[in-house]
Design an enzyme around this catalytic site. Structure first.
Site, PDB file in Angstrom:
ATOM      1  N   HIS A 107       0.902  -1.070  -0.172  1.00  0.00           N
ATOM      2  CA  HIS A 107      -0.041  -0.143  -0.109  1.00  0.00           C
ATOM      3  C   HIS A 107       0.823   1.254  -0.075  1.00  0.00           C
ATOM      4  CE1 HIS A 107       0.329  -0.299   4.396  1.00  0.00           C
ATOM      5  NE2 HIS A 107       0.614   1.209   4.391  1.00  0.00           N
ATOM      6  N   ASP A 147      -0.068  -7.714   1.533  1.00  0.00           N
ATOM      7  CA  ASP A 147       0.441  -6.140   1.599  1.00  0.00           C
ATOM      8  C   ASP A 147       2.157  -6.190   1.798  1.00  0.00           C
ATOM      9  OD1 ASP A 147       0.272  -3.494   1.644  1.00  0.00           O
ATOM     10  OD2 ASP A 147      -0.184  -3.453   3.747  1.00  0.00           O
ATOM     11  N   GLY A 159       3.490   6.577   8.057  1.00  0.00           N
ATOM     12  CA  GLY A 159       4.640   6.937   7.419  1.00  0.00           C
ATOM     13  C   GLY A 159       5.651   5.905   8.169  1.00  0.00           C
ATOM     14  N   ASN A 160       5.141   5.154   9.096  1.00  0.00           N
ATOM     15  CA  ASN A 160       5.982   4.005   9.513  1.00  0.00           C
ATOM     16  C   ASN A 160       5.886   2.630   8.649  1.00  0.00           C
ATOM     17  OD1 ASN A 160       5.712   5.095  12.814  1.00  0.00           O
ATOM     18  ND2 ASN A 160       7.548   4.147  12.304  1.00  0.00           N
ATOM     19  N   SER A 161       4.531   2.686   7.909  1.00  0.00           N
ATOM     20  CA  SER A 161       4.327   1.549   7.098  1.00  0.00           C
ATOM     21  C   SER A 161       5.642   1.055   6.428  1.00  0.00           C
ATOM     22  CB  SER A 161       3.144   1.746   6.164  1.00  0.00           C
ATOM     23  OG  SER A 161       2.229   1.889   7.020  1.00  0.00           O
ATOM     24  N   LEU A 211      -8.401 -23.998  -4.112  1.00  0.00           N
ATOM     25  CA  LEU A 211      -9.512 -25.055  -4.293  1.00  0.00           C
ATOM     26  C   LEU A 211     -10.666 -24.333  -5.102  1.00  0.00           C
ATOM     27  CD1 LEU A 211      -9.550 -26.703  -0.948  1.00  0.00           C
ATOM     28  CD2 LEU A 211      -8.284 -27.367  -2.576  1.00  0.00           C
ATOM     29  N   GLY A 212     -10.704 -22.922  -5.125  1.00  0.00           N
ATOM     30  CA  GLY A 212     -11.714 -22.529  -5.956  1.00  0.00           C
ATOM     31  C   GLY A 212     -13.270 -22.531  -5.025  1.00  0.00           C
TER      32      GLY A 212
END
Length: 410
Positions: free
Chosen positions: A145, A175, A247-249, A304-305
């Site tokens: 992100h 992510d 901002g730490n992400s 597996l769907g």
């Protein structure tokens, strides 16, 4: 008789009074430690808060950290920070978007007067985050992100160097993203075995909160194996109370010896700032995603769907089951592995490869770890009867090619 007792009463009363005075003046004479106060009970109520081209790159060489010693804690963590902080970078991403010149242009009535010549203008959107240099080959781990949709990504090192970065690959479902920078003599962080992280261990978060510059915050590991948060498709977070802010992400969560235990990803907050509940992707998962994105260009997961629904006591009773073990198949993806094996909506999946199912998200994670093409035995209940089937595990479609689902999809 009274004449004989009266002379004895006054000496007795006087003795008692003297004893009381002595005990008040010298409480240690009673044999009780005066420094220990009596316990008190707080009676106040508890307040509850509310498919890309083939990639043939070798796997990156990462630095493995030794096991953490818990014999004695340091009085300072400056050495740990000095080992790790140079490898934590600031990431600035930007993208150009088209914006209409006037709010009235969103109204179809006014738009019809301009036709295709609707006036528009371009504007630059910028965002900031953090990243961690994983190898001296220039690979940088960050959050998906942080760089999603970016037209340009700039990486700034603590030593003052800046450079543009290329995107090697991203994995929206965990992510995570891998960038590459072309610089020499890069500082590299050591990676620990995140399964050894224990609740109560000291944890330090390093990143660029609010763009103020590299910052270190301290806390502990509050919990491990956090899931069911609705943040990612695959969740196995380390929870910490080290302050994590916007901002730490993508920054580093390290142990007291400066080794990486997680990639800071998200916070739980009512105000938008840190409230002592932050989440980091474990280093072991980050290492796995790194290797797959570098060597294959994508993350390959078993599939597996099926769409799975959590089992409840009410559902178990309606299916005639004695326990809540298993998940209900609420949907089947057409032409998927489950569809080709004959599974149907309403089937109750109770075992995968002989292991009893307890949780829909847990089984999704287990299936994702199985290589596509594997023959997988399943046990299920249909109309009150037990059935055993074997299907061939497929490859999970990417987020871009799969239709969005409201329920966990395995």
């Amino acid at each position: 008789m009274r004449r004989f007792l009266l002379p004895l009463v006054w000496p007795t009363v006087a003795g008692v009074l003297v004893a009381i005075v002595l005990l008040l003046a010298f409480p240690q004479l009673s044999g009780r430690d005066p420094s220990v106060s009596s316990p008190t009970v707080n009676s106040a109520p508890i307040q509850q808060t509310a498919t890309p081209p083939e990639v043939k790159r070798p796997a990156p060489e990462v630095k493995n950290a030794p096991a953490l010693s818990r014999d004695a804690g340091p009085v300072s963590y400056s050495e740990a920070v000095e080992r790790a902080a140079p490898a934590v970078v600031n990431i600035y991403s930007s993208r150009i978007v088209e914006s209409e010149q006037h709010p009235l242009m969103s109204d179809p009535f006014f738009r019809q007067f301009f036709g295709k010549d609707t006036p528009s203008r371009q504007r630059m959107l910028s965002s900031l985050g953090s990243g961690v240099i994983i190898s001296d080959e220039g690979y940088v781990l960050t959050n998906h992100h942080v760089i999603k949709g970016a037209d340009q990504i700039q990486v700034a090192l603590r030593d003052g160097r800046e450079t543009l970065a290329d995107v090697i690959g991203t994995d929206p479902e965990s992510d995570l993203a891998v960038l590459h920078i072309d610089l020499e003599d890069l500082p590299v962080i050591a990676i620990s075995d995140s399964t050894q992280a224990a609740v109560g261990d000291v944890a330090l978060a390093i990143g660029n909160p609010f763009g103020v510059g590299q910052t270190v915050t301290m806390g502990i590991v509050s919990a491990t194996g956090r899931s069911h948060l609705g943040l990612n498709a695959y969740e196995d977070f380390i929870q910490t109370d080290a302050a994590i802010n916007p901002g730490n992400s993508g920054g580093a969560l390290i142990n007291p010896e400066g080794a990486l235990i997680g990639i800071n990803t998200a916070i739980f907050s009512r105000s938008g700032g840190s409230q002592g509940i932050g989440f980091a992707i474990p280093a072991n998962l980050a290492r796995q995603i790194l290797n797959e994105l570098v060597t294959q260009g994508r993350v390959i997961r078993g599939w597996l769907g099926i769409e799975a629904q959590e089992m409840t006591r009410e559902l178990a009773a309606s299916f005639g089951l004695d326990s809540v073990a298993g998940v209900v198949i609420s949907g089947i993806v057409p032409n998927g592995p489950a569809d080709e094996a004959g599974l149907e909506p309403g089937d109750v999946l109770i075992k995968v490869d002989g292991r009893t199912i307890r949780d829909a998200r847990a089984v999704m994670t287990d299936i994702a770890a199985i290589s596509p093409g594997t023959q997988l035995p399943l046990s299920l209940v249909r109309n009150g009867e037990r059935m055993d089937v074997t299907l061939e595990v497929g490859e999970r479609p990417t987020a871009e090619t799969r239709q969005p689902q409201a329920q966990p999809q395995s």
